[in-house]
Design an enzyme around this catalytic site. Sequence first.
Site, PDB file in Angstrom:
ATOM      1  N   SER B 171       0.838  -1.193   0.000  1.00  0.00           N
ATOM      2  CA  SER B 171       0.000   0.000   0.000  1.00  0.00           C
ATOM      3  C   SER B 171       0.885   1.259   0.000  1.00  0.00           C
ATOM      4  O   SER B 171       1.759   1.372  -0.852  1.00  0.00           O
ATOM      5  CB  SER B 171      -0.946  -0.052   1.196  1.00  0.00           C
ATOM      6  OG  SER B 171      -2.011   0.851   1.046  1.00  0.00           O
ATOM      7  N   ASP B 337      -8.465  -6.762  -4.712  1.00  0.00           N
ATOM      8  CA  ASP B 337      -8.073  -5.438  -4.210  1.00  0.00           C
ATOM      9  C   ASP B 337      -8.607  -4.384  -5.174  1.00  0.00           C
ATOM     10  O   ASP B 337      -8.084  -4.213  -6.272  1.00  0.00           O
ATOM     11  CB  ASP B 337      -6.543  -5.374  -4.120  1.00  0.00           C
ATOM     12  CG  ASP B 337      -6.028  -4.065  -3.528  1.00  0.00           C
ATOM     13  OD1 ASP B 337      -6.828  -3.119  -3.387  1.00  0.00           O
ATOM     14  OD2 ASP B 337      -4.829  -4.008  -3.214  1.00  0.00           O
ATOM     15  N   HIS B 370      -7.936  -5.365  -0.351  1.00  0.00           N
ATOM     16  CA  HIS B 370      -6.627  -4.725  -0.197  1.00  0.00           C
ATOM     17  C   HIS B 370      -5.880  -5.246   1.029  1.00  0.00           C
ATOM     18  O   HIS B 370      -4.663  -5.440   0.994  1.00  0.00           O
ATOM     19  CB  HIS B 370      -6.842  -3.211  -0.089  1.00  0.00           C
ATOM     20  CG  HIS B 370      -5.587  -2.425   0.044  1.00  0.00           C
ATOM     21  ND1 HIS B 370      -4.611  -2.416  -0.928  1.00  0.00           N
ATOM     22  CD2 HIS B 370      -5.139  -1.614   1.035  1.00  0.00           C
ATOM     23  CE1 HIS B 370      -3.612  -1.634  -0.535  1.00  0.00           C
ATOM     24  NE2 HIS B 370      -3.902  -1.137   0.645  1.00  0.00           N
TER      25      HIS B 370
END
Lengths: 399, 399
Positions: B171, B337, B370
């Site tokens: 991320s 995601d 995610h």
Amino acid sequence: MSTTPAEAEIKTDRKLPVLVREADHPRSKLAVFDQRRPLQLDCGVALSPFQVAYQTYGTLNDDRSNAVLVCHALTGDQHVANVHPVTGKGGWWDIMIGPGRPIDTDRYFVVCSNVVGGCMGSSGPSSTNPLTSEPYGLDFPVITIKDMVRAQTMLLDHLGIDSLFAVVGGSMGGMQVLEWCASYPERVFSALPIATAPRHSAQNIAFHEVGRQAVMADPEWRNGRYFVEGTSPRRGLSVARMGAHITYLSDTALHRKFGRRFQDRDNPTFSFDADFEVESYLRYQGSTFVERFDANSYLYLTRAMDYFDLAGDHGGVLANAFRGTRTRFCVISFTSDWLFPSAESRAVVHALNAGGARVSFAEIESDKGHDAFLLDEPELFAIVRGFLDAAGRARGIVV
Amino acid sequence: MSTTPAEAEIKTDRKLPVLVREADHPRSKLAVFDQRRPLQLDCGVALSPFQVAYQTYGTLNDDRSNAVLVCHALTGDQHVANVHPVTGKGGWWDIMIGPGRPIDTDRYFVVCSNVVGGCMGSSGPSSTNPLTSEPYGLDFPVITIKDMVRAQTMLLDHLGIDSLFAVVGGSMGGMQVLEWCASYPERVFSALPIATAPRHSAQNIAFHEVGRQAVMADPEWRNGRYFVEGTSPRRGLSVARMGAHITYLSDTALHRKFGRRFQDRDNPTFSFDADFEVESYLRYQGSTFVERFDANSYLYLTRAMDYFDLAGDHGGVLANAFRGTRTRFCVISFTSDWLFPSAESRAVVHALNAGGARVSFAEIESDKGHDAFLLDEPELFAIVRGFLDAAGRARGIVV
């Protein structure tokens, strides 16, 4: 259908939220139901008195067989095909409804009412509570999609319309369409549920809950008593709207519209101003929404959507909701709608197929996301027009 | 690399936000940089003094060739593989890092530092502004992903580490990995950008903006001066976290976890209580987050992510960011995601391919969204372990 005691056609001024100034007031038609005719709600409360604000377009034929009920979405209202009295903008679906339009007001008598729980003249949390002579606030009973439909049946009784030629709506409006077909199948000749679902998903409940918490976190919300206390939870409602608005669009649509473009400059400001165009757009969406919508209504209507679960209401089997139906269905979804994805519409189609219902299904290729149903989508117009033409011939109202 | 004047290993108490009580204080290592060694920021400010709080695991080998830098995500911190001093929970990636784990601390010397702009001991908006002796608040300069990486290079100089065996992160951590490879390719032997993107999309900027507006709408935010004024924008930050949390999960994961189940009962309460399990879960996520995170840091770090655009920094051509790189890449994404979809990782892979870089790409089948990169995903562990094994042999640190 029985007729109802009502003082129709009066002005709605008394019951509207104060955020709509009286001078700008929508002059909708009103059906008023007194204590002899309460609205029986799912929560057990008999709401009385109550009223339904509505608009009509076109002319009811002598057979009273050409009525089309249009059901509005979460933040819509009855002003589907006329200039909006608060914003001054065109009706939210005037691209779809009017003379020569897919829902042709030269042929059909179109009715659109503000849902119960709303804030444009139908009874809702901003209406006056007869027990206190103050706005209800959170003392207004929690309502459901079925309650909205019940209120619509009473409006149609009042108008002397036994049977709808068609009931049409997208999103929360589509939920009402499905509820009509499940609860009052004998009154619905044809139905167009668009960009909708037979239940609200966990993700959608989650997004709604964030919006509600944003409203309720605003100290000016005052536990729902902001009208009485002279405050306004504008910032909370604006944040709720900003978050919801993202879910109405697709990633692709946002990228095409805004990309990573900066506002009026080439470089970042290194600040928390609205640097990107998409930020400025969202802030505008939030700030204009609070001019026309009541924060408590936002809580009530999102809650009604969360509770919607047509299978749950029919023993856990969606097909049971439509068992034996003779209604003709046209189910429509959009490929890029991630809020009400096509799989939800397909579940409705499968349930209808299981009962041998007449159903056509169109998944329209579009990259505009959930809001596609409100936009200029020629394929949508062609499908709605074609389906209504065929249904109109079957009904004998189109030659 | 030069060594840096620093008083390392001291306690961080002075610079932490007041939401962390001193008695509970994290005892991280500290690299302190005085006015002779400012942090040159993208916005033009030379930040001085400043400090970096960090943790290490394992032992640096004699060649100083086995260092692995782990970069944390938006709401992570340096406590990647030890009990968190505030929450008392395990490290946020202790499933990945430790003796015998995929990032094996018996082999590698793992460094994880709190990003500049954060709130766990590195300089950020809750640090004391030397000009005023009060917390910076919004007077802290706006920072970028590249600024975070610059601070990390200064920490590594301080530790005497010229070259990283690997830099790893998911991320926002993955953005730092990409920035490392673009800006300091000679210092990175191998890189694992996971569940990330070379730029923040319009939709992601939009979600961040809603979160920031939720914080800034809280009257207790006081234009960022809540520490001085003794207030706390807990409700706004909680709403921001609730909204963001939805984007970290997939629709499928939310459905599997919660579906439409009611809390401790079979029927709706017809109220605005947390009726559904998913509502209760989100409220909990929001309320626990505010115990450990600073609201202003949330603004600064989301802003840094929004500004990230690696192609934009390299003439609009992503491949230019990696031209001539000798770093070995392992790019990893997850099928469900939707915040950092696989297409973003593929864009990185294509850019690397264009420059003839060594790159492997794994799109892992997962329905967890995610957050999959933080969870028990055996395929992820196998890929990370296998990639590091091969790179370690090439580097001569694994026999």
